[in-house]
Write an enzyme that holds these catalytic residues in place. Structure first.
Site, short mmCIF file in Angstrom:
data_model
loop_
_atom_site.label_atom_id
_atom_site.label_comp_id
_atom_site.label_asym_id
_atom_site.label_seq_id
_atom_site.Cartn_x
_atom_site.Cartn_y
_atom_site.Cartn_z
N SER A 157 -1.07 -3.43 -8.33
CA SER A 157 -0.04 -4.53 -8.28
C SER A 157 0.90 -3.67 -9.73
O SER A 157 0.04 -3.27 -10.12
CB SER A 157 -0.24 -5.76 -7.89
OG SER A 157 0.51 -6.65 -8.58
N TYR A 164 -7.97 -11.35 -10.20
CA TYR A 164 -7.03 -10.91 -9.40
C TYR A 164 -6.60 -9.20 -9.93
O TYR A 164 -5.69 -8.29 -9.50
CB TYR A 164 -5.97 -11.53 -8.77
CG TYR A 164 -4.32 -10.38 -7.89
CD1 TYR A 164 -4.97 -10.24 -6.24
CD2 TYR A 164 -3.33 -10.54 -8.22
CE1 TYR A 164 -3.93 -9.50 -5.67
CE2 TYR A 164 -2.27 -9.65 -7.62
CZ TYR A 164 -2.50 -9.65 -5.97
OH TYR A 164 -2.07 -8.74 -5.35
N LYS A 199 -7.26 -5.35 -9.80
CA LYS A 199 -5.66 -4.79 -9.58
C LYS A 199 -6.20 -3.90 -10.85
O LYS A 199 -5.92 -2.32 -10.65
CB LYS A 199 -4.40 -5.32 -9.85
CG LYS A 199 -4.69 -5.91 -8.13
CD LYS A 199 -4.41 -4.73 -7.32
CE LYS A 199 -3.85 -5.62 -6.25
NZ LYS A 199 -4.11 -5.36 -4.87
N1 LIG Z 1 2.54 -9.36 -0.59
C1 LIG Z 1 3.06 -9.18 -2.48
O1 LIG Z 1 4.62 -9.73 -2.42
C2 LIG Z 1 2.23 -8.63 -2.64
C3 LIG Z 1 2.31 -8.08 -4.42
C4 LIG Z 1 2.03 -7.03 -5.02
C5 LIG Z 1 1.00 -6.16 -4.51
N2 LIG Z 1 0.95 -6.60 -3.46
C6 LIG Z 1 -0.26 -6.15 -2.93
O2 LIG Z 1 -0.05 -5.38 -1.80
C7 LIG Z 1 -1.48 -5.15 -0.46
C8 LIG Z 1 -0.30 -6.36 0.24
O3 LIG Z 1 -0.53 -7.05 0.65
P1 LIG Z 1 -0.04 -7.66 1.42
O4 LIG Z 1 1.03 -9.28 1.39
O5 LIG Z 1 1.35 -6.93 2.86
O6 LIG Z 1 -1.09 -8.34 2.13
P2 LIG Z 1 -1.62 -9.41 3.71
O7 LIG Z 1 -0.46 -9.06 4.41
O8 LIG Z 1 -2.09 -10.71 3.21
O9 LIG Z 1 -2.58 -8.23 4.64
C9 LIG Z 1 -3.42 -7.98 4.09
C10 LIG Z 1 -4.50 -7.35 5.31
O10 LIG Z 1 -6.30 -6.92 4.67
C11 LIG Z 1 -6.64 -7.97 5.39
N3 LIG Z 1 -7.52 -8.18 4.83
C12 LIG Z 1 -7.76 -9.05 3.99
N4 LIG Z 1 -9.07 -8.89 3.69
C13 LIG Z 1 -9.74 -8.96 4.76
C14 LIG Z 1 -11.33 -8.20 5.41
N5 LIG Z 1 -12.59 -8.75 4.77
N6 LIG Z 1 -12.18 -7.93 6.09
C15 LIG Z 1 -11.06 -7.15 7.11
N7 LIG Z 1 -9.44 -7.32 7.01
C16 LIG Z 1 -8.72 -7.35 5.71
C17 LIG Z 1 -6.27 -8.62 6.43
O11 LIG Z 1 -6.70 -9.65 7.49
P3 LIG Z 1 -5.72 -10.76 8.67
O12 LIG Z 1 -4.71 -10.92 8.14
O13 LIG Z 1 -6.18 -9.57 9.88
O14 LIG Z 1 -7.07 -11.12 7.91
C18 LIG Z 1 -4.49 -7.94 6.38
O15 LIG Z 1 -4.82 -7.08 7.24
C19 LIG Z 1 -1.80 -5.86 -1.11
O16 LIG Z 1 -2.79 -5.27 -1.87
C20 LIG Z 1 -1.67 -7.02 -2.42
O17 LIG Z 1 -2.68 -7.01 -3.00
C21 LIG Z 1 1.22 -7.84 -2.54
#
Ligand SMILES: NC(=O)c1ccc[n+]([C@@H]2O[C@H](COP(=O)([O-])OP(=O)(O)OC[C@H]3O[C@@H](n4cnc5c(N)ncnc54)[C@H](OP(=O)(O)O)[C@@H]3O)[C@@H](O)[C@H]2O)c1
Length: 261
Positions: free
Chosen positions: A142, A156, A160
């Site tokens: 991130s 967090y 990261k």
């Molecule tokens: N969203 C944003 O705006 C944003 C911004 C900057 C960076 N990021 C980074 O980008 C990445 C993707 O973000 P996202 O928003 O697309 O993520 P997300 O929609 O929250 O999806 C996270 C995934 O990780 C799985 N997961 C989490 N903990 C787990 C565990 N203990 N065991 C097994 N599976 C687990 C979840 O499974 P389930 O859903 O099945 O529980 C899901 O498939 C992350 O690293 C996040 O920090 C996101």
């Protein structure tokens, strides 16, 4: 490069294109990870997916995409799942797209989920990559690996930043095994699961668009495309890098942004 080296490189490159590509996506049931799974599957990869909850109905398992539903911080379950996954074939790509969303202490939870689990998975699988192809590991980080977003907890930010350094460390230590390791650092983006939220908060969406040099918010698909690029032969000499995917938002000085608002 001598002529002989060039021609052996070309042969290697062509072989890479035609052999079965097995890609594992950790956190592939939602958001960016889910988009990565869709892109890999569309390219004919054998895709293994780990997620905590069952995959969405629309993403039914098929011959080439298989799901393991589990909490990967449970080591026994994790090791059993990884043993099953490697039986599907040697790995070419390993993508981490998860983030911590539990109710425990955010510091402990972030470090256990983002750092410790990632390290354990890489170390368990590093000997399970193909010997004769270009292999890739991508860690999703991130922009808060180097900036501060005070709506996110300290853990967090630290996790990261740790992932970026982990990518550099493994790039050096796994390079001779033919494994490239990079990180991708997005800013906030729209994913299928958050579309409704942004539709009902148009002011926020407009504000993000206004302060982003590209004039709009990015999407989970656009983050996934960079990850898939890093897992392709087009990136075969890229390792140890962090690629920021944020439409340019983090290039700007805060006072300039404040004036714009
Ligand atoms: N969203 C944003 O705006 C944003 C911004 C900057 C960076 N990021 C980074 O980008 C990445 C993707 O973000 P996202 O928003 O697309 O993520 P997300 O929609 O929250 O999806 C996270 C995934 O990780 C799985 N997961 C989490 N903990 C787990 C565990 N203990 N065991 C097994 N599976 C687990 C979840 O499974 P389930 O859903 O099945 O529980 C899901 O498939 C992350 O690293 C996040 O920090 C996101």
């Amino acid at each position: 490069m001598s002529v002989k080296e060039v021609s052996s490189y070309a042969i290697h490159y062509n072989e890479w294109e035609y052999h079965m590509i097995h890609s594992l996506v950790i956190g592939g049931t939602r958001g960016v990870g889910r988009e990565v799974v869709k892109l890999f599957a569309s390219q004919g990869h054998t895709v293994s997916v780990i997620g905590k909850r069952p995959s969405l109905a629309a993403d039914a398992a098929s011959d080439n995409v298989r799901y393991w539903t589990m909490d990967f911080t449970n080591e026994t379950e994790l090791l059993a799942a990884l043993t099953g996954i490697v039986k599907r074939g040697k790995l070419c790509n390993l993508v981490f797209a998860h983030r911590y969303k539990g109710n425990e202490d955010p510091w402990d939870g972030e470090l256990a989920t983002s750092l410790t689990a990632t390290k354990k998975i890489i170390e368990r699988l590093s000997a399970e990559f193909c010997k004769d192809s270009d292999n890739s590991i991508v860690l999703t980080s991130s922009i808060v690996s180097h900036l501060i977003a005070d709506e996110q907890p300290l853990g967090y930010h630290v996790a990261k930043a740790g992932l970026n350094q982990m990518a550099r460390f493994y790039a050096v230590t796994l390079g001779k095994q033919g494994i490239r390791v990079n990180s991708v650092s997005p800013s906030v983006f729209i994913k299928e699961e958050s579309q409704e939220y942004y539709r009902s908060n148009p002011d926020l969406c407009q504000l993000f668009s206004k302060i982003t040099p590209l004039g709009r918010m990015g999407t989970a698909r656009e983050i996934a495309s960079v990850i898939v690029f890093l897992c392709s032969p087009a990136a075969s000499y890229v390792t140890g890098q962090d690629i920021v995917v944020d439409g340019g938002i983090s290039l700007q000085a805060q006072p300039a942004l404040a004036r714009k608002i």
